[in-house]
Design an enzyme around this catalytic site. Structure first.
Site, mmCIF file in Angstrom:
data_model
loop_
_atom_site.group_PDB
_atom_site.id
_atom_site.type_symbol
_atom_site.label_atom_id
_atom_site.label_comp_id
_atom_site.label_asym_id
_atom_site.label_seq_id
_atom_site.Cartn_x
_atom_site.Cartn_y
_atom_site.Cartn_z
ATOM 1 N N CYS A 1 -48.271 71.419 23.329
ATOM 2 C CA CYS A 1 -47.973 71.888 24.685
ATOM 3 C C CYS A 1 -48.575 73.373 24.578
ATOM 4 O O CYS A 1 -48.418 74.034 25.947
ATOM 5 C CB CYS A 1 -46.862 71.815 25.245
ATOM 6 N N HIS B 1 -45.854 77.326 30.684
ATOM 7 C CA HIS B 1 -45.989 75.815 30.403
ATOM 8 C C HIS B 1 -45.212 75.075 31.364
ATOM 9 O O HIS B 1 -43.841 75.444 31.473
ATOM 10 C CB HIS B 1 -45.669 75.396 29.077
ATOM 11 N N ASN C 1 -45.443 67.331 33.135
ATOM 12 C CA ASN C 1 -45.772 68.148 31.837
ATOM 13 C C ASN C 1 -47.232 67.714 31.523
ATOM 14 O O ASN C 1 -47.324 66.381 30.874
ATOM 15 C CB ASN C 1 -44.906 67.791 30.825
HETATM 16 N N1 ACO Z 1 -33.249 58.756 34.809
HETATM 17 C C1 ACO Z 1 -32.008 58.381 34.945
HETATM 18 N N2 ACO Z 1 -31.323 58.721 33.913
HETATM 19 C C2 ACO Z 1 -31.896 59.223 32.610
HETATM 20 C C3 ACO Z 1 -33.249 59.250 32.667
HETATM 21 C C4 ACO Z 1 -33.805 59.122 33.675
HETATM 22 N N3 ACO Z 1 -35.110 59.396 33.912
HETATM 23 N N4 ACO Z 1 -33.490 59.838 31.286
HETATM 24 C C5 ACO Z 1 -32.427 60.228 30.834
HETATM 25 N N5 ACO Z 1 -31.219 59.651 31.778
HETATM 26 C C6 ACO Z 1 -30.041 59.568 31.210
HETATM 27 C C7 ACO Z 1 -29.450 59.875 29.956
HETATM 28 O O1 ACO Z 1 -29.638 58.582 29.190
HETATM 29 C C8 ACO Z 1 -28.132 60.145 29.738
HETATM 30 O O2 ACO Z 1 -27.219 59.055 30.086
HETATM 31 P P1 ACO Z 1 -25.723 59.259 29.482
HETATM 32 O O3 ACO Z 1 -25.062 60.464 29.636
HETATM 33 O O4 ACO Z 1 -25.071 58.119 29.831
HETATM 34 O O5 ACO Z 1 -26.389 58.893 27.952
HETATM 35 C C9 ACO Z 1 -28.353 61.235 31.147
HETATM 36 O O6 ACO Z 1 -29.205 60.782 31.867
HETATM 37 C C10 ACO Z 1 -28.485 62.426 30.537
HETATM 38 O O7 ACO Z 1 -29.323 62.772 29.607
HETATM 39 P P2 ACO Z 1 -29.564 64.261 29.033
HETATM 40 O O8 ACO Z 1 -30.609 64.037 27.961
HETATM 41 O O9 ACO Z 1 -28.350 64.809 28.637
HETATM 42 O O10 ACO Z 1 -30.264 64.868 30.236
HETATM 43 P P3 ACO Z 1 -30.774 66.384 30.369
HETATM 44 O O11 ACO Z 1 -29.944 67.218 31.480
HETATM 45 O O12 ACO Z 1 -30.859 66.975 29.018
HETATM 46 O O13 ACO Z 1 -32.437 66.143 30.656
HETATM 47 C C11 ACO Z 1 -34.596 66.236 29.853
HETATM 48 C C12 ACO Z 1 -33.211 65.406 30.069
HETATM 49 C C13 ACO Z 1 -35.318 66.099 31.115
HETATM 50 C C14 ACO Z 1 -35.470 65.165 28.901
HETATM 51 C C15 ACO Z 1 -34.543 67.385 29.256
HETATM 52 O O14 ACO Z 1 -33.833 67.417 28.074
HETATM 53 C C16 ACO Z 1 -35.677 68.425 29.105
HETATM 54 O O15 ACO Z 1 -36.494 68.652 29.727
HETATM 55 N N6 ACO Z 1 -35.989 68.284 27.611
HETATM 56 C C17 ACO Z 1 -37.237 69.001 27.310
HETATM 57 C C18 ACO Z 1 -38.369 68.218 27.486
HETATM 58 C C19 ACO Z 1 -39.601 69.065 27.216
HETATM 59 O O16 ACO Z 1 -39.671 70.080 27.752
HETATM 60 N N7 ACO Z 1 -40.648 68.769 26.220
HETATM 61 C C20 ACO Z 1 -41.827 69.459 26.220
HETATM 62 C C21 ACO Z 1 -42.688 69.393 24.682
HETATM 63 S S1 ACO Z 1 -43.356 67.760 24.749
HETATM 64 C C22 ACO Z 1 -44.646 68.095 23.800
HETATM 65 O O17 ACO Z 1 -44.801 69.229 23.155
HETATM 66 C C23 ACO Z 1 -45.773 67.118 23.686
#
Ligand code: ACO
Length: 327
Positions: free
Chosen positions: A113, A254, A284
């Site tokens: 990214c 980004h 993204n």
């Molecule tokens: N829909 C509903 N529930 C979901 C979903 C979904 N799509 N995805 C995860 N959940 C659930 C999980 O299972 C978890 O449930 P649990 O508590 O029962 O286990 C709950 O939601 C909370 O999950 P978290 O991972 O704690 O949610 P968080 O608030 O951290 O958000 C997210 C997750 C959006 C993925 C966040 O961690 C994030 O943005 N991370 C960064 C991602 C990123 O920026 N990547 C870029 C680099 S990629 C590259 O370079 C190619």
């Protein structure tokens, strides 16, 4: 001193829109969850007959058309991507073939990214050195082809798209790339990866058995890293040129997650109107995200010649970095 000045920008995304409601039919998720956690409403998804070069080549054509540059005057094509058409040859060579830029060198650059930030640094320094005059710098990714569409924790995040700029060498100007910082930490390589298909786990070999052929991401770790990385890279690049956030006219980060963008904005103390956001419409798009943002900001009249824009990216590697550009 010779500067690498942005002379044109372009973008290209698939026509096919996938909304959060479409995703509700594929995995156990909801529009509200996705919007609350990421700010994403919809993303673009390519068809089977669309690849990285489809969009990167479209951007290259736009750059030539908008600038009036002859394809034979292109000296270099750099494509930031981790989802190129094939492991080799480079997608940049396909782009060269598509526009007939027979005098150009061409290579891909893999910084996930942060691919566009790294590609700008790579091409920009060659332009500034005077070795070359015209470089097409393109960021493209088609992560929809590498996502596990049954994994709700990743499939809701990504979309496809490309953007790019023509960098041209110019003397006696204060426009152009002002400063770049490039950073990385390979100790975090295991947080986001795509295992299959490289020389470590070649496809159709015993070594590849049981290995992932989809994007893996430790979301929580990536989130923590991203919040730190965005602020870190921005503060460093500003410090290096003796500027403060007040000197920035537009911030084009980004577009991974609205909460990560908000955290960076707060750390820099920037007002919301100085921050460009389109993650709601594209998700993204990895290396495509920053140049798509620049292109849309310019089209919307938010980025004009002489304005100072700060761009910042982070991604798998782990890598991160920032550019300051006088538009
Ligand atoms: N829909 C509903 N529930 C979901 C979903 C979904 N799509 N995805 C995860 N959940 C659930 C999980 O299972 C978890 O449930 P649990 O508590 O029962 O286990 C709950 O939601 C909370 O999950 P978290 O991972 O704690 O949610 P968080 O608030 O951290 O958000 C997210 C997750 C959006 C993925 C966040 O961690 C994030 O943005 N991370 C960064 C991602 C990123 O920026 N990547 C870029 C680099 S990629 C590259 O370079 C190619």
């Amino acid at each position: 001193m010779r500067r690498a000045v942005v002379k044109a920008c372009g973008m290209s995304v698939p026509n096919q829109v996938m909304t959060n409601h479409d995703l509700e039919k594929l995995v156990d998720t909801s529009h509200d969850w996705i919007v609350q956690r990421t700010g994403i409403h919809e993303r673009r998804v390519s068809r089977p007959d669309e690849f990285a070069s489809t969009f990167a080549g479209d951007v290259a054509r736009q750059l030539l058309r908008k600038s009036g540059l002859d394809a034979q005057d292109v000296d270099l094509i750099v494509v930031g991507t981790v989802t190129g058409d094939m492991p080799f040859p480079s997608t940049a060579c396909y782009v060269q073939e598509m526009i007939g830029a027979w005098n150009a060198g061409a290579y891909d650059l893999g910084a996930a990214c942060a691919g566009f930030i790294y590609a700008m640094a790579s091409a920009g320094s060659q332009v500034e050195s005077g070795h070359i005059r015209n470089a097409l710098v393109i960021g493209v990714d088609v992560l929809s082809k590498f996502v596990d569409w049954t994994d709700r924790s990743t499939c809701v995040l990504f979309g496809d798209g490309a953007g790019g700029v023509l960098l041209q060498g110019e003397d006696n100007t204060d426009r152009g790339l002002e400063r770049t910082v490039l950073l990385s930490d390979g100790r975090g390589a295991h947080h986001i990866n795509f295992e299959m298909g490289g020389s470590r786990y070649p496809v159709n070999t015993p070594h590849a058995e049981g290995r992932r052929h989809h994007i893996f991401m430790n979301g929580a770790e990536t989130y923590r890293f991203a919040v730190h990385a965005m602020g870190d890279a921005c503060c460093r690049v500003l410090d290096e040129v003796g500027l403060t956030p007040d000197d920035i006219d537009l911030f084009v980060p980004h577009q991974a997650n609205l909460r990560i963008i908000d955290a960076a904005r707060e750390r820099l103390g920037l007002p919301a109107e100085k921050v460009f956001v389109n993650v709601n419409r594209y998700g993204n798009t990895s290396a495509g995200s920053i140049p798509i943002g620049l292109c849309e900001a310019e089209a919307a009249g938010r980025l004009k010649p002489g304005m100072r824009v700060l761009t910042v990216g982070f991604g798998a590697g782990l890598v991160w970095g920032a550019n300051i550009i006088k538009w």
